[in-house]
Design a protein around this motif. Structure first.
Motif, PDB file in Angstrom:
ATOM      1  N   GLU A 157      60.483  35.922  29.725  1.00 38.51           N
ATOM      2  CA  GLU A 157      61.819  36.212  30.235  1.00 38.51           C
ATOM      3  C   GLU A 157      62.228  37.618  29.795  1.00 38.51           C
ATOM      4  O   GLU A 157      62.825  38.376  30.562  1.00 38.51           O
ATOM      5  N   GLU A 158      61.886  37.948  28.574  1.00 39.02           N
ATOM      6  CA  GLU A 158      62.162  39.278  28.046  1.00 39.02           C
ATOM      7  C   GLU A 158      61.433  40.334  28.869  1.00 39.02           C
ATOM      8  O   GLU A 158      61.999  41.372  29.229  1.00 39.02           O
ATOM      9  N   ALA A 159      60.169  40.057  29.173  1.00 38.23           N
ATOM     10  CA  ALA A 159      59.358  41.004  29.951  1.00 38.23           C
ATOM     11  C   ALA A 159      59.936  41.196  31.353  1.00 38.23           C
ATOM     12  O   ALA A 159      59.996  42.316  31.868  1.00 38.23           O
ATOM     13  N   GLY A 184      56.659  52.274  23.526  1.00 40.04           N
ATOM     14  CA  GLY A 184      55.535  51.361  23.354  1.00 40.04           C
ATOM     15  C   GLY A 184      55.951  49.915  23.499  1.00 40.04           C
ATOM     16  O   GLY A 184      55.223  49.113  24.094  1.00 40.04           O
ATOM     17  N   TRP A 185      57.111  49.572  22.957  1.00 37.98           N
ATOM     18  CA  TRP A 185      57.597  48.190  23.063  1.00 37.98           C
ATOM     19  C   TRP A 185      57.825  47.816  24.522  1.00 37.98           C
ATOM     20  O   TRP A 185      57.447  46.728  24.963  1.00 37.98           O
ATOM     21  N   VAL A 186      58.446  48.709  25.269  1.00 32.62           N
ATOM     22  CA  VAL A 186      58.685  48.458  26.695  1.00 32.62           C
ATOM     23  C   VAL A 186      57.367  48.296  27.431  1.00 32.62           C
ATOM     24  O   VAL A 186      57.198  47.398  28.253  1.00 32.62           O
ATOM     25  N   SER A 187      56.406  49.171  27.127  1.00 30.87           N
ATOM     26  CA  SER A 187      55.096  49.112  27.779  1.00 30.87           C
ATOM     27  C   SER A 187      54.382  47.795  27.473  1.00 30.87           C
ATOM     28  O   SER A 187      53.790  47.175  28.361  1.00 30.87           O
ATOM     29  N   GLN A 188      54.456  47.349  26.227  1.00 38.61           N
ATOM     30  CA  GLN A 188      53.792  46.103  25.839  1.00 38.61           C
ATOM     31  C   GLN A 188      54.415  44.900  26.535  1.00 38.61           C
ATOM     32  O   GLN A 188      53.711  43.991  26.974  1.00 38.61           O
ATOM     33  N   ARG A 189      55.740  44.885  26.634  1.00 39.24           N
ATOM     34  CA  ARG A 189      56.395  43.764  27.307  1.00 39.24           C
ATOM     35  C   ARG A 189      56.034  43.738  28.792  1.00 39.24           C
ATOM     36  O   ARG A 189      55.771  42.675  29.362  1.00 39.24           O
ATOM     37  N   ARG A 190      56.007  44.877  29.431  1.00 39.50           N
ATOM     38  CA  ARG A 190      55.679  44.927  30.866  1.00 39.50           C
ATOM     39  C   ARG A 190      54.240  44.497  31.112  1.00 39.50           C
ATOM     40  O   ARG A 190      53.933  43.888  32.145  1.00 39.50           O
ATOM     41  N   ALA A 191      53.369  44.785  30.158  1.00 41.20           N
ATOM     42  CA  ALA A 191      51.960  44.413  30.315  1.00 41.20           C
ATOM     43  C   ALA A 191      51.786  42.909  30.406  1.00 41.20           C
ATOM     44  O   ALA A 191      50.856  42.423  31.076  1.00 41.20           O
ATOM     45  N   LEU A 192      52.665  42.145  29.768  1.00 41.36           N
ATOM     46  CA  LEU A 192      52.537  40.690  29.779  1.00 41.36           C
ATOM     47  C   LEU A 192      52.690  40.108  31.181  1.00 41.36           C
ATOM     48  O   LEU A 192      52.207  39.016  31.461  1.00 41.36           O
ATOM     49  N   LEU A 193      53.360  40.848  32.054  1.00 38.79           N
ATOM     50  CA  LEU A 193      53.538  40.376  33.428  1.00 38.79           C
ATOM     51  C   LEU A 193      52.243  40.490  34.231  1.00 38.79           C
ATOM     52  O   LEU A 193      52.164  39.978  35.354  1.00 38.79           O
ATOM     53  N   LEU A 199      47.599  32.027  31.674  1.00 37.14           N
ATOM     54  CA  LEU A 199      47.841  32.646  30.374  1.00 37.14           C
ATOM     55  C   LEU A 199      49.343  32.809  30.111  1.00 37.14           C
ATOM     56  O   LEU A 199      49.788  32.720  28.968  1.00 37.14           O
ATOM     57  N   GLN A 200      50.113  33.034  31.162  1.00 44.77           N
ATOM     58  CA  GLN A 200      51.557  33.100  30.997  1.00 44.77           C
ATOM     59  C   GLN A 200      52.102  31.753  30.535  1.00 44.77           C
ATOM     60  O   GLN A 200      52.983  31.682  29.664  1.00 44.77           O
ATOM     61  N   ALA A 201      51.556  30.682  31.107  1.00 44.39           N
ATOM     62  CA  ALA A 201      51.974  29.339  30.692  1.00 44.39           C
ATOM     63  C   ALA A 201      51.591  29.083  29.235  1.00 44.39           C
ATOM     64  O   ALA A 201      52.368  28.502  28.468  1.00 44.39           O
ATOM     65  N   PRO A 220      40.566  42.786  33.514  1.00 44.37           N
ATOM     66  CA  PRO A 220      40.825  42.499  34.934  1.00 44.37           C
ATOM     67  C   PRO A 220      41.301  41.064  35.127  1.00 44.37           C
ATOM     68  O   PRO A 220      40.834  40.144  34.457  1.00 44.37           O
ATOM     69  N   LEU A 221      42.246  40.882  36.035  1.00 44.36           N
ATOM     70  CA  LEU A 221      42.901  39.587  36.231  1.00 44.36           C
ATOM     71  C   LEU A 221      41.915  38.442  36.398  1.00 44.36           C
ATOM     72  O   LEU A 221      42.078  37.373  35.805  1.00 44.36           O
ATOM     73  N   GLU A 222      40.870  38.680  37.175  1.00 42.71           N
ATOM     74  CA  GLU A 222      39.929  37.598  37.463  1.00 42.71           C
ATOM     75  C   GLU A 222      39.087  37.197  36.252  1.00 42.71           C
ATOM     76  O   GLU A 222      38.472  36.123  36.246  1.00 42.71           O
ATOM     77  N   ASP A 223      39.077  38.027  35.216  1.00 36.52           N
ATOM     78  CA  ASP A 223      38.267  37.729  34.035  1.00 36.52           C
ATOM     79  C   ASP A 223      39.093  37.259  32.838  1.00 36.52           C
ATOM     80  O   ASP A 223      38.536  36.906  31.795  1.00 36.52           O
ATOM     81  N   GLN A 224      40.409  37.259  32.982  1.00 35.08           N
ATOM     82  CA  GLN A 224      41.274  36.990  31.826  1.00 35.08           C
ATOM     83  C   GLN A 224      41.108  35.578  31.271  1.00 35.08           C
ATOM     84  O   GLN A 224      40.986  35.383  30.059  1.00 35.08           O
TER      85      GLN A 224
END
Length: 307
Positions: A157-159, A184-193, A199-201, A220-224
């Motif tokens: 939700e924060e991201a 950096g904090w903003v970048s890290q939060r956006r990366a979670l999206l 993985l989000q769940a 890459p998304l398909e390998d996460q």
């Protein structure tokens, strides 16, 4: 009326009130105009919950557990912050159907509003602040700044809130400045999206740590998912665990081997790490592409003798 300095009887007092009052004859009080809109910053006590609606642009997906607010039926320690209907619809006219007949939109205090409805409090104290409705970015900031770092405000939700602010303020740097956070904090939060839904769940459920999630977001998304499962369920080195004395390799140190304390070669350390994680070749290749520059990748290919 009795003369000045004299005593008045009851009958004279009765005759001196109403239309006969000498005070009313001396001055006429003009009625003050009735205002229908509250003044900015005005405190309104016990606004009926039917006249309030939760922020339709709230970055929170859920109000969460409201048990900590069950005492709201007896007292409300802090008023909510609301925006008038007119001010809100100037920014988001498309929300008219969603907000219905409500007079005020609660920007901060949506959990308090939900608790009031759940536990039967008929009204809620609010402060009307149309001054924050100057633009959409300010509304998002007001809603986000209250929630960031709250225990019940999950990191996704924060991201999402940060991403909305970046879109409204035009850049990650501007959003970071407004929130009082590092770039950096903003970048890290956006990366979670960028994480896969699975993985989000897991992140929301607490099964995936934020520090690991940030690393997986670079894959890459398909390998996460495969990378996460490999890290979660490392396979033991069967060649070592299952092998008997006769199967032991000559160069493998044993418990009594005098060379046990010999330094491990860097390559062997990497091999041990790869075996422990049971890394899939595709994931390893993706990691190499992420970590190494083009020149370093070419050097690796040369070292492997693949050219």
């Amino acid at each position: 009326m009795a003369p000045k300095g004299g005593r008045a009887n009851f009958a004279s007092l009765v005759g001196a009130v109403g239309d006969n009052s000498p005070v009313d004859r001396k001055r006429t009080v003009s009625p003050k105009p009735v205002t229908t809109e509250p003044v900015d910053g005005q405190f309104l006590a016990d606004v009926p919950v039917a006249e309030l609606v939760a922020n339709p642009r709230n970055p929170r997906d859920e109000v969460g557990d409201l048990s900590d607010l069950s005492t709201i039926t007896d007292r409300q320690l802090q008023p909510g912050t609301a925006v008038s209907r007119a001010a809100w619809l100037k920014l988001w006219p498309e929300d008219e159907v969603e907000i219905g007949p409500a007079k005020y939109i609660v920007v901060n205090g949506n959990r308090r509003l939900a608790a009031a409805v759940k536990y039967g409090r008929p009204g809620l104290d609010v402060v009307v602040r149309d001054s924050i409705a100057v633009n959409k970015g300010e509304i998002l900031w007001a809603a986000t700044s209250e929630n960031i770092d709250r225990r019940d405000f999950d990191v996704l939700e924060e991201a999402k809130a940060v991403e909305l602010m970046v879109a409204e303020f035009g850049s990650a740097d501007a959003a970071a400045t407004k929130l009082g956070r590092s770039k950096g904090w903003v970048s890290q939060r956006r990366a979670l999206l960028k994480l896969a839904p699975e993985l989000q769940a897991a992140l929301r459920a607490g099964d995936l740590a934020i520090r690991h999630a940030r690393s997986l977001a670079k894959v890459p998304l398909e390998d996460q998912v495969a990378a996460w499962e490999a890290a979660q369920n490392p396979e033991s080195d069967k060649s070592t665990a299952d092998a008997g004395p006769a199967d032991s390799q000559p160069n493998t140190p044993t418990k009594d081997d005098p060379d046990e304390s010999a330094p491990i070669e860097p390559a062997d350390k990497v091999v041990q790490a790869l075996k422990k994680l049971s890394v899939d070749p595709a994931v390893l290749a993706a990691a190499v592409r992420k970590h190494y520059s083009n020149d370093e990748q070419r050097a690796l290919i040369d070292a492997l003798g693949l050219r």
